[in-house]
Design a protein around this motif. Structure first.
Motif, PDB file in Angstrom:
ATOM      1  N   THR A   1      27.633  40.672 -24.068  1.00  0.00           N
ATOM      2  CA  THR A   1      27.413  41.681 -23.284  1.00  0.00           C
ATOM      3  C   THR A   1      28.848  42.427 -23.069  1.00  0.00           C
ATOM      4  OG1 THR A   1      25.274  41.364 -22.512  1.00  0.00           O
ATOM      5  CG2 THR A   1      26.292  43.234 -21.461  1.00  0.00           C
ATOM      6  N   MET A   2      29.580  41.379 -22.401  1.00  0.00           N
ATOM      7  CA  MET A   2      30.904  41.852 -21.811  1.00  0.00           C
ATOM      8  C   MET A   2      31.832  42.049 -22.870  1.00  0.00           C
ATOM      9  SD  MET A   2      33.088  39.295 -19.653  1.00  0.00           S
ATOM     10  CE  MET A   2      34.923  38.835 -19.914  1.00  0.00           C
ATOM     11  N   MET A   3      31.675  41.482 -23.907  1.00  0.00           N
ATOM     12  CA  MET A   3      32.578  41.875 -25.184  1.00  0.00           C
ATOM     13  C   MET A   3      32.472  43.026 -25.708  1.00  0.00           C
ATOM     14  SD  MET A   3      34.898  39.785 -24.862  1.00  0.00           S
ATOM     15  CE  MET A   3      36.198  39.573 -26.063  1.00  0.00           C
TER      16      MET A   3
ATOM     17  N   GLY B   1      35.007  44.998 -23.753  1.00  0.00           N
ATOM     18  CA  GLY B   1      35.749  44.426 -24.808  1.00  0.00           C
ATOM     19  C   GLY B   1      36.439  45.495 -25.738  1.00  0.00           C
ATOM     20  N   GLY B   2      37.372  45.036 -26.509  1.00  0.00           N
ATOM     21  CA  GLY B   2      37.975  45.970 -27.710  1.00  0.00           C
ATOM     22  C   GLY B   2      39.374  46.131 -27.660  1.00  0.00           C
ATOM     23  N   ASP B   3      40.055  45.978 -28.736  1.00  0.00           N
ATOM     24  CA  ASP B   3      41.553  46.043 -28.759  1.00  0.00           C
ATOM     25  C   ASP B   3      42.401  46.987 -28.050  1.00  0.00           C
ATOM     26  OD1 ASP B   3      41.026  44.045 -30.900  1.00  0.00           O
ATOM     27  OD2 ASP B   3      41.341  45.062 -32.431  1.00  0.00           O
ATOM     28  N   ASP B   4      41.631  47.925 -27.575  1.00  0.00           N
ATOM     29  CA  ASP B   4      42.420  49.065 -26.946  1.00  0.00           C
ATOM     30  C   ASP B   4      42.042  48.890 -25.406  1.00  0.00           C
ATOM     31  OD1 ASP B   4      39.619  49.842 -26.962  1.00  0.00           O
ATOM     32  OD2 ASP B   4      39.778  51.741 -27.317  1.00  0.00           O
ATOM     33  N   ARG B   5      41.451  47.710 -25.157  1.00  0.00           N
ATOM     34  CA  ARG B   5      41.159  47.755 -23.722  1.00  0.00           C
ATOM     35  C   ARG B   5      41.621  46.408 -23.058  1.00  0.00           C
ATOM     36  NH1 ARG B   5      35.626  49.283 -24.008  1.00  0.00           N
ATOM     37  NH2 ARG B   5      35.549  51.617 -23.965  1.00  0.00           N
ATOM     38  N   TYR B   6      42.223  46.354 -21.734  1.00  0.00           N
ATOM     39  CA  TYR B   6      42.190  45.079 -21.074  1.00  0.00           C
ATOM     40  C   TYR B   6      40.889  44.643 -20.513  1.00  0.00           C
ATOM     41  CZ  TYR B   6      47.372  46.165 -20.950  1.00  0.00           C
ATOM     42  OH  TYR B   6      48.602  46.699 -21.031  1.00  0.00           O
ATOM     43  N   LEU B   7      40.676  43.462 -20.543  1.00  0.00           N
ATOM     44  CA  LEU B   7      39.694  42.877 -19.663  1.00  0.00           C
ATOM     45  C   LEU B   7      39.909  42.690 -18.569  1.00  0.00           C
ATOM     46  CD1 LEU B   7      38.152  40.133 -22.211  1.00  0.00           C
ATOM     47  CD2 LEU B   7      37.346  42.226 -21.812  1.00  0.00           C
TER      48      LEU B   7
ATOM     49  N   ASP C   1      38.475  31.176 -25.864  1.00  0.00           N
ATOM     50  CA  ASP C   1      39.394  32.355 -26.422  1.00  0.00           C
ATOM     51  C   ASP C   1      39.133  33.595 -25.434  1.00  0.00           C
ATOM     52  OD1 ASP C   1      39.778  30.655 -28.366  1.00  0.00           O
ATOM     53  OD2 ASP C   1      38.592  31.596 -29.831  1.00  0.00           O
ATOM     54  N   VAL C   2      38.139  33.811 -25.044  1.00  0.00           N
ATOM     55  CA  VAL C   2      37.630  34.756 -24.111  1.00  0.00           C
ATOM     56  C   VAL C   2      38.369  34.548 -22.582  1.00  0.00           C
ATOM     57  CG1 VAL C   2      36.046  36.577 -22.925  1.00  0.00           C
ATOM     58  CG2 VAL C   2      35.360  35.302 -25.197  1.00  0.00           C
ATOM     59  N   ALA C   3      38.483  33.504 -22.345  1.00  0.00           N
ATOM     60  CA  ALA C   3      39.057  32.890 -20.771  1.00  0.00           C
ATOM     61  C   ALA C   3      40.425  33.259 -20.868  1.00  0.00           C
ATOM     62  CB  ALA C   3      38.715  31.458 -20.638  1.00  0.00           C
ATOM     63  N   GLU C   4      40.997  32.611 -22.207  1.00  0.00           N
ATOM     64  CA  GLU C   4      42.602  33.078 -22.426  1.00  0.00           C
ATOM     65  C   GLU C   4      42.840  34.414 -22.425  1.00  0.00           C
ATOM     66  OE1 GLU C   4      45.390  31.166 -22.115  1.00  0.00           O
ATOM     67  OE2 GLU C   4      43.928  29.754 -21.353  1.00  0.00           O
ATOM     68  N   GLN C   5      41.939  35.277 -23.156  1.00  0.00           N
ATOM     69  CA  GLN C   5      42.156  36.794 -23.246  1.00  0.00           C
ATOM     70  C   GLN C   5      42.322  37.274 -21.931  1.00  0.00           C
ATOM     71  OE1 GLN C   5      42.571  38.392 -26.314  1.00  0.00           O
ATOM     72  NE2 GLN C   5      42.980  40.181 -24.931  1.00  0.00           N
ATOM     73  N   VAL C   6      41.518  36.804 -20.863  1.00  0.00           N
ATOM     74  CA  VAL C   6      41.221  37.409 -19.539  1.00  0.00           C
ATOM     75  C   VAL C   6      42.591  37.208 -18.780  1.00  0.00           C
ATOM     76  CG1 VAL C   6      40.124  37.218 -17.299  1.00  0.00           C
ATOM     77  CG2 VAL C   6      38.715  37.452 -19.361  1.00  0.00           C
ATOM     78  N   LYS C   7      43.088  35.819 -18.969  1.00  0.00           N
ATOM     79  CA  LYS C   7      44.095  35.551 -18.356  1.00  0.00           C
ATOM     80  C   LYS C   7      45.371  36.172 -19.191  1.00  0.00           C
ATOM     81  CE  LYS C   7      46.869  31.298 -17.894  1.00  0.00           C
ATOM     82  NZ  LYS C   7      47.012  30.011 -17.777  1.00  0.00           N
TER      83      LYS C   7
END
Ligand code: DGY
Length: 434
Positions: free
Chosen positions: A329-331, A335-341, A381-387
């Motif tokens: 749901t979150m991604m 999510g998306g390349d044009d947005r920061y989480l 991977d998602v965790a790293e993305q958020v960081k």
């Protein structure tokens, strides 16, 4: 990064005050805020253990006779903030602190997991554990307060009676509650909009609602039973309850380290079993694939997806299968390349506003919790993305209070939003890069 790390330390040190507490941001927030204090202590723990201890000691010292810990402790007479101590009049409550003036509402229960983080970070574990030993019963008593006074149906889920108790002050979630109310128009002078552009802050009409709920609490001397009976705002909030559950778990593990305390551990385990079960049964919305808020006054779910919807990951609440649903749901929506989480509110909703406080912007404390939760469930991977996104936002804009989630806002003059040199953005940056 080294430069930014030094800058983060400078932000925290400059916001630390003589009274032994840290302001969230000069001008805008000139006192001690409960959940800010907790996140700030985590930052201090990395480089100045004494300040970390002092921060928590001062916060817990503001505890009332009934275990309650207030949302703002007014250490000074600073009049650059509205509504101040004279508006709140929390001394109407017979068990309020005799030592500090404060609000008569609370904020998310961070203290338990903060003590555990301080212990994790500390090099001298024995020294930190003796500090924790001195303070931990206050946190336990605070949880007793919640379960005894804020859970009228005995579900293991506690309510908040004001949007400021949620921490997510002007979330579009509350619009559904405002629709059920019609408060008078108050005459007052806002102070926040003298520090921050009004487009980034709540509206005047929203403040009317905020003040009206406080008036009802005041008319009833902040009596919890009366508030439960009369407050037009009575909500079971997934973020607030997730943090309580996370802090319960921290208290269990800390009491085990300390030794003894079997009765308290038993009580905590009972709360946990009941709370986690109710949380999953009552607050998960299968159709939305996310946890949602519940309006206890009007007995109905408030069906919107916010960053709070994902916070149960931080407290180990969902099953692994459900955690997968949450992350999808979150991604899918945030999510998306044009947005920061991670945006604070569903970017696909027409209530989303990328600049306005809790109606869309990214907040570093939410990202910090999501990072740890995602990591814990193995979504590395998602965790790293958020960081990575959190660090990139701070590198790009500075230690602001909140940030636009759009990588390209279409305006090259975009800055960070809200207060600058904001303490928890600095504190949690320190923790994330460590
Ligand atoms: C404010 O004044 O907006 C504060 O966040 C309330 O806690």
């Amino acid at each position: 990064k080294q430069e930014l790390y030094k800058k983060a330390i400078a932000v925290l040190d400059a916001n630390f005050q003589d009274g032994g507490f840290t302001i969230p941001s000069a001008g805008l927030y000139p006192f001690q805020w409960k959940w800010d204090s907790g996140f700030i202590a985590i930052g201090f723990a990395h480089y100045d253990v004494e300040k970390a201890k002092t921060e928590m000691r001062t916060l817990l010292d503001s505890q009332w006779g009934n275990g309650f810990i207030p949302h703002i402790v007014f250490h000074t007479d600073n009049d650059s903030y509205f509504p101040g101590a004279d508006f709140h009049q929390s001394e109407l409550h017979p068990l309020s602190s005799k030592k500090y003036r404060s609000t008569g509402m609370t904020q998310p229960p961070v203290s338990g997991f903060v003590l555990q983080e301080m212990h994790r970070i500390a090099e001298d574990k024995d020294d930190m554990l003796s500090f924790i030993k001195e303070e931990i019963d206050k946190v336990f008593d605070n949880h007793v307060y919640f379960y005894e006074n804020r859970d009228p149906q005995d579900e293991g889920l506690v309510y908040i009676y004001h949007n400021w108790e949620s921490g997510t002050d002007n979330s579009p979630v509350w619009d559904d509650i405002w629709d059920t109310m019609n408060p008078p128009e108050y005459n007052f002078v806002r102070k926040d909009t003298t520090h921050v552009d009004a487009s980034q802050r709540p509206s005047k009409r929203e403040y009317d609602h905020y003040l009206y709920i406080i008036d009802i609490a005041k008319q009833n001397n902040y009596d919890d039973c009366k508030i439960a009976e009369l407050s037009p705002f009575l909500v079971q909030d997934p973020l607030f309850n997730a943090m309580l559950i996370k802090s319960n778990q921290a208290l269990i593990e800390l009491y085990e380290l300390i030794g003894g305390n079997e009765e308290k551990i038993k009580t905590l385990l009972n709360w946990q079993a009941k709370s986690i079960k109710s949380f999953n049964e009552k607050l998960f919305d299968v159709e939305l694939g996310a946890y949602v808020h519940y309006d206890l006054r009007n007995e109905k779910a408030i069906r919107h997806i916010t960053s709070s919807s994902f916070s149960p990951l931080f407290a180990n609440i969902p099953s692994p299968e459900r955690a997968k649903v949450l992350v999808n749901t979150m991604m899918d929506k945030f999510g998306g390349d044009d947005r920061y989480l991670c945006a604070s509110f569903d970017p696909t909703s027409d209530r989303f506003n990328p600049r306005k406080y809790w109606r869309g912007p990214v907040w570093i404390n939410m990202n910090w919790m999501l990072f740890l939760g995602l990591k814990n469930y193995g979504f590395l991977d998602v965790a790293e993305q958020v960081k990575k996104d959190s660090i990139e936002l701070i590198e790009r804009y500075g230690f602001y209070e909140y940030f636009d989630c759009r990588k390209d806002t279409g305006d090259e003059n975009t800055t960070g939003y809200g207060g600058n040199n904001f303490s928890w953005s600095a504190a949690l940056f320190i923790d994330m890069v460590n």
